[in-house]
Scaffold this motif. Structure first.
Motif, short mmCIF file in Angstrom:
data_model
loop_
_atom_site.label_atom_id
_atom_site.label_comp_id
_atom_site.label_asym_id
_atom_site.label_seq_id
_atom_site.Cartn_x
_atom_site.Cartn_y
_atom_site.Cartn_z
N ARG A 227 0.57 -1.34 -0.20
CA ARG A 227 0.01 0.05 0.01
C ARG A 227 0.93 1.34 -0.06
N GLY A 312 -9.00 -3.31 -5.29
CA GLY A 312 -7.72 -2.82 -5.43
C GLY A 312 -6.61 -3.88 -5.15
N THR A 328 3.48 2.69 -11.19
CA THR A 328 3.23 4.02 -11.07
C THR A 328 4.35 4.81 -11.83
N HIS A 355 -1.41 -4.45 -3.66
CA HIS A 355 -2.26 -3.25 -3.92
C HIS A 355 -2.04 -2.70 -5.05
N PRO A 357 -1.98 0.60 -6.73
CA PRO A 357 -2.22 2.31 -6.18
C PRO A 357 -3.00 2.85 -7.42
N PHE A 358 -3.73 3.97 -6.78
CA PHE A 358 -4.51 4.80 -7.58
C PHE A 358 -3.65 5.18 -8.87
N GLY A 359 -4.35 4.98 -10.08
CA GLY A 359 -3.23 5.50 -11.42
C GLY A 359 -2.24 4.63 -11.74
N HIS A 383 -1.26 7.30 -18.90
CA HIS A 383 -2.75 7.73 -19.23
C HIS A 383 -3.26 7.47 -20.40
N LYS A 410 -5.09 -1.75 -16.78
CA LYS A 410 -5.27 -0.55 -15.82
C LYS A 410 -6.82 0.14 -16.05
N GLY A 411 -6.95 0.88 -14.96
CA GLY A 411 -8.37 1.55 -14.97
C GLY A 411 -9.40 0.49 -15.06
N TRP A 413 -11.61 -0.46 -12.57
CA TRP A 413 -12.46 0.10 -11.64
C TRP A 413 -12.21 1.55 -11.33
#
Length: 413
Positions: A227, A312, A328, A355, A357-359, A383, A410-411, A413
């Motif tokens: 995390r 996640g 990331t 986990h 991570p966001f993005g 992106h 990626k992406g 959810w």
């Protein structure tokens, strides 16, 4: 044959029949016309596909360094389409937005090529860096556009055969697990509980030494969950006792490298793809077992399977030389695979948990790519669509000495 797509869940597409063209604009046009007719795009839509391929292939041949055009079929249960990927190693574009405007040209032409492709395609994506090169993706579906393919697929990849071969011994695939327990999965769960020494997931162990690598990578923990904490690029590991699939839908992704290269390696990897798509396994180690049984009698393969959960978590099981990482722009956390050849010999399977991570993104690739790439090499790509990210990594880290494949998730959810 397409993946099961949960209602309201992530979009997944099967990818097949890839063909590479280097400095062959006419051959690429002819192949595009044949693909459009074969998958049922319709006469008008096929003509638009051919026009776009002609523009992209001609541009790559005239202006790019080491430019290639890739054509392949995308499909789900409802529909099939054609995807065009163009990749080169230079000179790149300083201003992509300007290059897409009609009337802009560096060679005195009308300059309508890229703008026309963007308008004709159902999906268009481009990434370009001066001095590095350009990656472009254009996707064509029958019209009217089916609702089941609206949006961007959450998993995308690319394969490239070794020089001199027409077929690739590497492959990738993705499917969803709806979370519904069938009679078969109930029996599998019972076997795993009663005979944990023979079948199932073993957990435990400790963090691999070498924390704080120079490239920003973070070693995987045995059954550890990573995390973000303490700022960008820093993580901590929380050990867990077992990996459990969530009750809702999960996305399963497989990367496969058939032993050697050529038709026999391709036969092994395609058998793995078939077994994976048709399998009922919920956990990665179960999916590897299903593939293992299907590859008996073939030359075998390196196989890795990951499961992405809505909460996640990333569950992972790998056998052989498939590299896998959670990435990331700031860090790369490597997932651990174990020695063996799926279809021949494997040690006890282990599923690891991390986990997302966001993005972040899950990256898996064969040894047709060097492992020496860094998180920053993908930073400006992340992106973009998964297929474009995969192509960019192949250009950056791919070698010509072996079949090569990359799959990105990626992406979801």
């Amino acid at each position: 044959m397409g993946p099961v797509i949960a209602v309201g869940g992530p979009l997944l597409l099967d990818c097949e029949d890839s063909a590479w063209f280097r400095d062959q604009p006419e051959a690429a046009r002819g192949a595009a016309a044949a693909l459009g007719r074969r998958v049922g795009l319709g006469e008008h839509r096929t003509a638009q596909l051919v026009l776009a391929v002609a523009e992209l292939a001609t541009n790559a041949s005239k202006h790019a360094t080491d430019g290639s055009v890739v054509l392949r079929v995308l499909r789900n249960r409802d529909v099939a389409g054609v995807e065009v990927v163009v990749v080169d190693s230079g000179p790149g574009m300083a201003d992509v937005a300007t290059a897409l405007r009609d009337g802009v040209s560096t060679t005195g032409t009308l300059g309508i090529g890229l703008g026309a492709v963007q308008r004709l395609a159902d999906r268009f994506d481009i990434h370009s860096v001066p001095g590095l090169g350009t990656v472009q993706l254009a996707r064509f579906w029958p019209h009217p556009l089916p609702p089941s393919v609206a949006g961007e697929a959450v998993v995308g990849g690319i394969t490239r055969p070794i020089g001199g071969e027409e077929v690739c011994g590497d492959a990738w695939a993705a499917r969803t697990d709806t979370g519904e327990r069938t009679e078969r999965t109930e029996r599998t769960a019972a076997v795993r509980t009663e005979r944990p020494d023979r079948v199932g997931t073993a957990f435990g162990g400790a963090l691999r030494a070498s924390a704080g690598a120079a490239d920003g990578s973070v070693p995987a923990a045995s059954a550890g969950r990573l995390r973000p904490t303490g700022g960008p690029g820093k993580v901590r590991s929380e050990l867990v006792h077992g990996a459990v699939a969530g009750s809702g839908p999960g996305v399963l992704v497989m990367s496969c490298d058939g032993l050697g290269h050529g038709p026999m390696a391709a036969a092994a990897s395609q058998a793995a793809v078939k077994a994976f798509r048709q399998g009922s396994a919920r956990l990665p180690d179960q999916a590897v077992q299903e593939v293992h049984r299907a590859l008996r009698g073939t030359r075998g393969a390196a196989v890795a399977v990951a499961r992405l959960e809505p909460d996640g978590r990333v569950l992972f099981c790998g056998i052989g030389n498939i590299s896998a990482s959670v990435v990331t722009p700031e860090f790369r956390s490597n997932l651990l695979s174990h020695p063996g050849i799926v279809g021949h010999q494997m040690r006890q399977l282990r599923t690891y948990e991390q986990h997302m991570p966001f993005g972040g993104a899950l990256v898996m690739h064969s040894d047709g790519l060097s492992e020496r790439w860094k998180p920053g090499d993908l930073g400006s790509f992340l992106h973009h669509s998964p297929a474009l990210v995969a192509t960019g990594l192949l250009r950056h880290a791919g070698t010509r000495r072996d079949d090569a494949s990359v799959v990105i998730a990626k992406g979801a959810w």
